[in-house]
Scaffold this motif. Structure first.
Motif, short mmCIF file in Angstrom:
data_model
loop_
_atom_site.label_atom_id
_atom_site.label_comp_id
_atom_site.label_asym_id
_atom_site.label_seq_id
_atom_site.Cartn_x
_atom_site.Cartn_y
_atom_site.Cartn_z
N ARG A 182 0.83 -1.21 0.00
CA ARG A 182 0.00 0.00 0.00
C ARG A 182 0.86 1.26 0.00
NH1 ARG A 182 -3.40 -2.93 3.77
NH2 ARG A 182 -5.16 -3.75 2.56
N ALA A 183 2.05 1.15 0.58
CA ALA A 183 2.97 2.29 0.58
C ALA A 183 3.76 2.37 -0.72
CB ALA A 183 3.93 2.18 1.76
N GLY A 184 3.44 1.49 -1.66
CA GLY A 184 4.13 1.53 -2.95
C GLY A 184 5.53 0.96 -2.93
N ILE A 185 5.79 0.15 -1.92
CA ILE A 185 7.12 -0.46 -1.81
C ILE A 185 7.05 -1.90 -2.30
CG2 ILE A 185 8.88 -1.19 -0.14
CD1 ILE A 185 7.95 1.21 1.61
N HIS A 186 7.98 -2.26 -3.18
CA HIS A 186 8.06 -3.65 -3.66
C HIS A 186 8.39 -4.57 -2.50
CE1 HIS A 186 8.05 -1.89 -7.63
NE2 HIS A 186 9.19 -1.24 -7.39
N VAL A 187 7.83 -5.77 -2.53
CA VAL A 187 8.03 -6.71 -1.42
C VAL A 187 8.62 -8.03 -1.92
CG1 VAL A 187 6.82 -8.20 0.24
CG2 VAL A 187 6.19 -5.78 0.01
N PHE A 188 9.69 -8.43 -1.25
CA PHE A 188 10.23 -9.77 -1.48
C PHE A 188 10.11 -10.50 -0.16
CE2 PHE A 188 13.67 -12.92 -2.09
CZ PHE A 188 13.21 -13.45 -3.28
N CYS A 189 9.25 -11.51 -0.12
CA CYS A 189 8.85 -12.11 1.15
C CYS A 189 9.30 -13.56 1.25
CB CYS A 189 7.33 -12.03 1.28
SG CYS A 189 6.73 -12.56 2.91
N GLU A 190 9.77 -13.91 2.43
CA GLU A 190 10.00 -15.33 2.68
C GLU A 190 8.66 -16.06 2.53
OE1 GLU A 190 11.56 -18.22 3.38
OE2 GLU A 190 13.08 -17.05 2.37
N LYS A 191 8.73 -17.32 2.17
CA LYS A 191 7.50 -18.10 2.14
C LYS A 191 7.13 -18.50 3.56
CE LYS A 191 8.07 -22.17 2.73
NZ LYS A 191 8.94 -22.34 3.90
N PRO A 192 5.91 -18.76 3.92
CA PRO A 192 4.73 -18.66 3.05
C PRO A 192 4.28 -17.22 2.91
CG PRO A 192 4.03 -19.23 5.26
CD PRO A 192 5.55 -19.17 5.29
N ALA A 193 3.42 -16.99 1.92
CA ALA A 193 2.92 -15.64 1.67
C ALA A 193 2.09 -15.14 2.84
CB ALA A 193 2.08 -15.63 0.40
N ALA A 194 1.41 -16.08 3.51
CA ALA A 194 0.49 -15.67 4.58
C ALA A 194 0.21 -16.91 5.42
CB ALA A 194 -0.79 -15.12 3.97
N LEU A 195 -0.77 -16.79 6.32
CA LEU A 195 -1.09 -17.94 7.18
C LEU A 195 -2.26 -18.76 6.64
CD1 LEU A 195 -0.67 -16.82 10.89
CD2 LEU A 195 0.95 -17.93 9.35
N SER A 196 -2.96 -18.26 5.64
CA SER A 196 -4.13 -18.99 5.14
C SER A 196 -4.39 -18.61 3.70
CB SER A 196 -5.37 -18.63 5.96
OG SER A 196 -5.72 -17.28 5.70
N SER A 197 -5.22 -19.40 3.05
CA SER A 197 -5.63 -19.09 1.68
C SER A 197 -6.36 -17.76 1.63
CB SER A 197 -6.55 -20.19 1.15
OG SER A 197 -5.82 -21.29 0.73
N THR A 198 -7.16 -17.52 2.63
CA THR A 198 -7.93 -16.27 2.63
C THR A 198 -7.00 -15.07 2.65
OG1 THR A 198 -9.52 -17.49 3.96
CG2 THR A 198 -9.86 -15.11 3.76
N GLU A 199 -6.08 -15.09 3.58
CA GLU A 199 -5.11 -14.00 3.65
C GLU A 199 -4.35 -13.84 2.33
OE1 GLU A 199 -3.35 -13.43 8.22
OE2 GLU A 199 -2.12 -14.31 6.65
N THR A 200 -3.98 -14.98 1.76
CA THR A 200 -3.20 -14.93 0.52
C THR A 200 -4.02 -14.35 -0.61
OG1 THR A 200 -2.18 -16.97 1.32
CG2 THR A 200 -1.62 -16.27 -0.91
N ARG A 201 -5.28 -14.75 -0.65
CA ARG A 201 -6.14 -14.23 -1.72
C ARG A 201 -6.30 -12.71 -1.56
NH1 ARG A 201 -10.16 -17.49 -1.01
NH2 ARG A 201 -9.00 -19.15 -2.05
#
Lengths: 379, 379, 379, 379
Positions: free
Chosen positions: D93-112
Motif C-alpha cells: 500500500r505504501a508503494g514499496i516492492h516486497v520480497f517475502c519469505e515463504k509462506p505468503a500468509a497464514l491462510s488461503s484467505t489472507e493470501t487471496r
C-alpha cells in the motif's frame, strides 16, 4: 580493482566475493585498457565515472591524492600475471593494502623484492589462493595438525582440467590467450596457472614443505608455447612423499582439484567439486564423511568460522573466495588470527620456487631438483 | 589346484570363480604343506581323499599317470610367487594347461624361459590379471581403440590400498608374511603385488606400451624389507605420458584401483570399487555414465559377452575372475577369440619388465629408466 | 530345476548362484516346454540326457523312483508364477526340499495351503527373496534390532525400474509377456513382481510388520493389463509410518531398490545398486559409511558370514542369491541358524497379504486398508 | 529488511544473497523486537542508526516520508510467518516492492487478499522459493517442457531433514521455537516449512498442477504441537501421479530436497545437496550428467543466465537465492522475463492450497482430497 573487464573471469569472481564478504565497497577501478570496456564495467559496478580510471598508474596517482576517508584503502589486482608485481609495489608504496590474484609476480626475484618491500611499508598483502578459503580444507588441515591421521606418509594432489584440450587461444578466447603468452603469464603455463594451486593446497593441508621434485611437463596443442600439463613426484621436509599432477588437457574434466593425504592412522580426501564433504578414513574403522554445516559442532573452529549456512545448504567457490576477503578485511582492521590465516607473500614465494623448480626439473636429466628455500614459514 | 589352503585369500577366489564360470570341476589339489590344512581344504572342496596330494610334485606325478579322461587337464596355481615358475614349467611339460596367479615368475629370465617352453608344448597358459575380466574395462579398451576419445594424451592409473599400514606380518598375518619375504614374493613388494595390476590395466586399456618410467619406492613400516608404496611418471610408445601409483599404506583405502585416460576428444574413468560404471566425458558434451547391463545394446561385444545380468544387478570381482576362467575354458577347447582375450605369458613378461625397471629406476639418479622390450605384442 | 530355459532370466541366476554357493550339483531339470530349448539348456548345464525331463510331473515322478543317494534332494522352481504352488506341493509331498522363486503362489489361499502342507512333510522350503542375501542388508537389520538408530519412526522403501516403459510384451519379450498375463503372473503386475521385494525388505530390515496401507496403482502402456507402477503410504505395528513405491515405468532406472530407515537416534540407507555400502547417519555426529569386507571386524556376524572377500573387492547380486543357497544347503543339513535366516513360507504369506491389500486399497475409496494377518512371525 | 536479527537463519541468507546479486543496498531495517539485537544487527550491516527502526510499522511510516530517491523501494520480509501478510499489505500500500519469505500468509484467505491487493497497487511482489533459483532446476523444467522425457508419468519429490529429531524448541532453539507455534508458523509445521518447497518444486519442474492428494502427517516429539513429518500420494491435472514426502525427523539428514520425474522417453533427477548436477536418463541410452557451467553451451538459456562461473566451480544455495534477487531487481526495473521467472503470489496461493489440502486429507477417512483451485497459472 585493477583488471577484470568484459571477458575476464576472475575479476567478476573477486567482485562477487567481496560483496558476499560484506564490509567492502568497490569504489574505484581500472578494468581494461579498452576505454569502452573499462567504462562499461565501471558503470555496471555502479562506480562514479571519475573513479573509473584509464590505467592503474592513473588510479593510484589520483586515489592517493584523495582524503584518507575517501580514497581506496584496499586494492584488488586481477590483471594478467605480468602486472601483478609492479602494481603491487606501487600500491604498497602508496600505503594501500593489496589483495592480488596469484601468482604474486613473474619470478622469484620479483617476489622476493615484494617481500622486502612489505617489510618497509604499512600495508597488508594477501594472495588469492581461493581454495584455502574452503572450510573443509581448514578442517583437513586441522585434523592433520591434530594428529588424527597420524604421521603423514603420502600426499596425492591433482588438478585436472580439460578446457585447453583445443586451441582456444587460436580461437580468440581471451582467457586462453594471455595465459599462453610467456610475456603476460610467465614461464609456467599449466604449472603456474593451476599447478601452484595444487602445490599450495598440499603444503597448506599437510603443514609440510615440498623440498625436492621430479617433474615432466607437456605441451599438447599445436601453436601453444607454454606447458599445458605437468606431473611430478615429490618429497617433503618431514619424510612424506607424493605425486602432484595438474593438466589442462584432461578432456571433459572441469575443475577437479583433489587432495588425498594418508598417515599411519588414517587418510583424508577432499574434492573441490564437492567441497562440502571431507572424507575421513580412520585406520581399522568405518569411513566417515564430515559435512560442512554451521550447526556441526564437531568441526574445528577454523572451519566453523568459514561456514555461513546449516548443513545441506551447499556453499561453493564464491563463498571460499569471500572467506579470503573476510580474512583480509579483518586482517586490515587488526585481527592477528585473520592475518595469520591469509595466504600472503610467503605463499607467493613458495609458489614461485615451485614453478621454477618444476621447469628446471623438466629440463634436467637428473631425477630430483630442489626447491629454492625461503626463510620464513609457509605463510 | 596348487595352493589356497586355510588362511589363503586368492585360492578361495579361484575356486569360486571357476564354479561360477561353470564347466570346470575341481578334482585334485595340493593346498598346503600343512597336512591338516591340506586335508581340510580338500574335504571342504569335496575332493576324493586320494586326490588331495601332499605337494605339487606328488600331484603332477600322480595325475600324469591317470587316464586322459580322468586326470586334471587344467591346473590353477595359487601359491606364493616363488613357486609359480617351477610348477608352471612342470605342468606344461606334463601337457597340463596352466592358469596361474600373477606374477608369472620371480624374474624376467624365469618368465622368458616359460615363454620359450610354451612354444614347445601342447598346453595353454593363462595369467590371472583379474581386472581384465571386468566388462567395463573391455568397454573402455574398445572405446579407446575405436577412437572415441581421440588421440591419447594422458594416462593416470592408481591402486591405493591401506591394509599394510601396520606391521601385519609381525602380527602373524599369513597374507602379509609371504608377501613381505623376497624369497617368496620376489624383489618387488607393493610394486609386484599391485603395481603390476595397475601397469597391466594401463597397457590393456590404452593399447599402448609404457617405454620409460621414473619411479620412487618407499618402505614405511619398521621391519619390512620390501617396498610397500610406489609412484612413477611414465612415457608410452605412442607419445602419451602419465602417472602410476600403487600403495599399500594408504590407510583406510580398500582396493581402489582406478584408471583415467584422456585423449584429444574426451576422457574415460573406471573405478574397480564401482566396476559397473564407466564414466565417459566427451569433449564439449555432457558426461555420460555407461553402465554394465546385459540389456544395454550400446555396449561393445567384448563387454556384453562378459555381463551375466540385466543392468542394475551388480556384478563384481568374482564375476571378473570367472570371466577369465570362462575365457580359459574356451581357449582350451579351441576358441581363438577367447585365447586372444586371455592375459598370458606376454602380459607376464611385460609385468616383470615393469617391476625390474621400477626397482632400477628407484635406485638410479637418472630421471628415466627404460623397460626391457619383449618381442611380441602385449599378450 | 524346473523352468529357466533359453530366454529366461532367473533360471540362469539360480544356476550360477548355486554353483557359487558350492555343495549343490544340478543333476536334473525340466527347463522348458519347448523340447529343443529344454534339451539345449540341459546339455549346456552338463546334465545326463535321461534326467532332462519334458515336464515337471515327469521330473518328480522319475526322480522319486531313484535311490535316495541318486535322486535330487532339492528342487529349484524358477517357472512363471502360476506353477509355483502346484510344483511346490508335489515336490514337498515327494519329500524333496523346495527353493522357489517368489511369489510362493498366486493367492493367500494357495499360500496358506502350502504352509499347512509344510507342517506335515519332512522337507524344507525356501523363498528366493534375493535381497535378503546381501550382507549389508543383514548389517542394517542388525543395527536396527540393536537399537543403533533408536526407536524407528520412518521407513522409505522404493524400487524403481524402467524396463517396462515401452510395450515390451507387444514386442515379444518373453520376460515381459508372462509377467503381464494375470493367468501366469497373478493379479499383481509391478506390485507382485517387485513391490513384494520392497515390502519384504522393509519388514526384514525394520523388524516391524506393515499393518495398514493406502495404495495407488497405475498401468501406463496401452495393451497392458496389470499394474506397472504403485505407490503407497503405510503404517506399521510398532508405530512407524512410511512410503513404499515400486514402478517399472521409471524410464532409465535400472534396479534401484533402496531402503531408508530413520529412528530417533539416527538413520540408515542402503542401495541395491551399490550394495557394499551402508550409510549410517547417527544423530548429531558425522555420517559413516559401513563397507562390506571380510576383514571389517566392526560388522555384525550375520553380515560377516555372508561376505566372501576383503573390502574393496565388490560382491553383487549373484553373491546375494548364493548366500540364500548356502543358507538353504545348511538348513537342509540341520543348521537352525541357517534355517532361521532363510525367507520361507511366512515371508510368502506376508507377500501375498501385501499384494492383496494393495489391490484392494487401490480399488477402495477409503484411506486405509488392513493387511490380512497371519499367525506366526515374519519368517 | 524486516526480521533477521541475531539467531535468525534466513535473514542472513537474504542479506548475503542480495549482496551477491548486486545492485541492491541494505539501507534500513527492523531486525528484532529486542532493541539490543536490533541495534547490533543494524550496526553489523552498516546501517545509519536512524534507519534501524524498532518495528515494521515504524519503518514503513518513516521510510514513506523520505524522498523517493532516498527511501527504500524494496522490502525484504524475513520474519516468522504470521507477520508476512500484514507487513506485505502495508508495504504494498505504501508503494514499496516486497520480497517475502515463504509462506505468503497464514491462510488461503489472507493470501487471496494479498493477491487482490496486488491488482490495485503499483508494486511488485516476489516469494522466496529459493530452490527455483537454481540453474539446474531451470534446466530440468526446460527439458520437461521441451518434451525431452516425453509425456510425464511419475513425479517423486522428497525433502528429508533431521534437525527436529529432538525437542530443539524445548532446548531454546529460536528457529525451532517459532516454527512449532501455530500462532507464529500457521497450521502446518513440516508441511508448511518444507513441504511447500517440495510441492512448488514439483509443480515448477513438471509444469503440471497437483489436483488431488492423500496425506498422512505425524508429530514425533513429545510437546510438539504441529506436524514434523508428512507423506502423500498425489495426482496431477495432466494424468501423472506421484509421491511427496517431507520430514524433519529423518535423523541425520541435512537438507536433502530431491526431485525425480519420469516420462515415457526418459527421466530426470536433481538433488539440492549436489545442485550443480542434473541426471538425465534417456530411455534406452546411457545416462548423462548435465553439469552447471557458464561455458556449457548445451544448457538452456534460463539455466545459463543463472550460472556465474565456469563448470567445476561449485555454486550453491546463496547463489540460488541471489538469482531470485536478481530476477526481482530486474522485474522492478521492467524486465518482463525476469518478472515471469519470479515466484509470486500465485505460487503463494498454490502453496496455501497445498497446506490446507494436506491438513484436511490427514484428518479425513477418504482417500483423496482436492486442492482448492485458483484461477491464474502457477505463477
Amino acid at each position: 580493482m585493477i583488471g577484470g573487464g568484459a571477458g575476464a573471469f576472475i575479476g567478476q569472481v573477486h567482485r562477487q566475493a567481496a560483496a558476499l564478504a560484506g564490509g567492502i565497497d568497490l569504489v574505484a577501478g581500472a578494468f581494461s585498457r579498452d576505454p569502452a570496456s573499462n567504462e562499461e564495467t565501471g558503470s555496471a559496478c555502479g562506480l562514479a565515472p571519475q573513479r573509473v580510471y584509464p590505467g592503474w598508474q592513473a588510479l593510484l596517482e589520483s586515489e592517493s591524492q584523495l582524503d584518507a576517508q575517501q580514497r581506496i584503502n584496499l586494492l584488488a589486482i586481477v590483471t594478467p600475471n605480468h602486472l601483478h608485481a609492479p602494481i603491487t609495489a606501487a600500491a604498497l608504496r602508496a600505503g594501500i593494502h593489496v589483495f592480488c590474484e596469484k601468482p604474486a609476480a613473474l619470478s622469484s626475484t620479483e617476489t622476493r623484492d615484494l617481500a622486502q618491500l612489505l617489510g618497509t611499508v604499512d600495508a597488508r598483502y594477501g594472495l588469492a589462493h581461493t581454495y584455502q578459503g574452503y572450510p573443509m580444507v581448514w578442517q583437513a588441515r586441522h585434523m592433520v595438525a591434530a594428529g588424527e591421521i597420524g604421521r603423514v606418509r603420502k600426499l596425492y594432489v591433482e588438478y585436472p582440467q580439460g578446457w585447453l584440450s583445443d586451441d582456444l587461444a587460436g580461437q580468440g578466447n581471451k582467457q586462453a590467450t594471455w595465459r599462453g603468452d610467456p610475456q603476460l603469464a610467465g614461464q609456467g603455463g599449466c604449472i603456474g596457472d593451476i599447478g601452484t594451486h595444487a602445490f599450495s593446497l598440499a603444503e597448506f593441508v599437510s603443514g609440510q614443505r615440498i623440498e625436492r621434485l621430479c617433474a615432466h611437463l607437456g605441451t599438447h596443442v599445436a601453436g601453444r608455447v607454454l606447458d599445458d600439463d605437468c606431473s611430478m613426484l615429490f618429497l617433503t621436509d618431514q619424510g612424506a612423499s607424493g605425486v602432484l599432477l595438474a593438466s589442462q588437457v584432461c578432456a571433459g574434466e572441469e575443475n577437479a582439484l583433489t587432495i588425498r593425504i594418508y598417515g599411519d592412522k588414517g587418510g583424508l580426501e577432499w574434492r573441490q567439486e564437492e567441497p562440502n564433504s571431507l572424507i575421513h578414513r580412520p585406520l581399522d574403522q568405518p569411513m566417515r564423511v564430515l559435512r560442512a554445516g554451521a550447526n556441526h559442532s564437531w568441526l574445528c573452529d577454523e572451519a566453523l568460522q568459514r561456514i555461513r549456512l546449516p548443513a545441506g545448504h551447499p556453499e561453493g567457490y564464491l563463498e571460499a573466495m569471500a572467506n579470503l576477503y573476510s580474512d583480509f578485511a579483518q586482517a586490515i582492521t587488526g585481527s592477528p588470527s585473520a592475518a595469520a590465516a591469509l595466504p600472503g607473500i610467503e605463499t607467493g614465494m613458495r609458489g614461485m620456487a615451485f614453478i621454477e623448480a618444476a621447469l628446471a626439473s623438466h629440463a634436467s636429466e637428473a631425477k630430483w631438483t630442489a626447491l629454492a628455500s625461503s626463510e620464513g614459514a609457509q605463510r
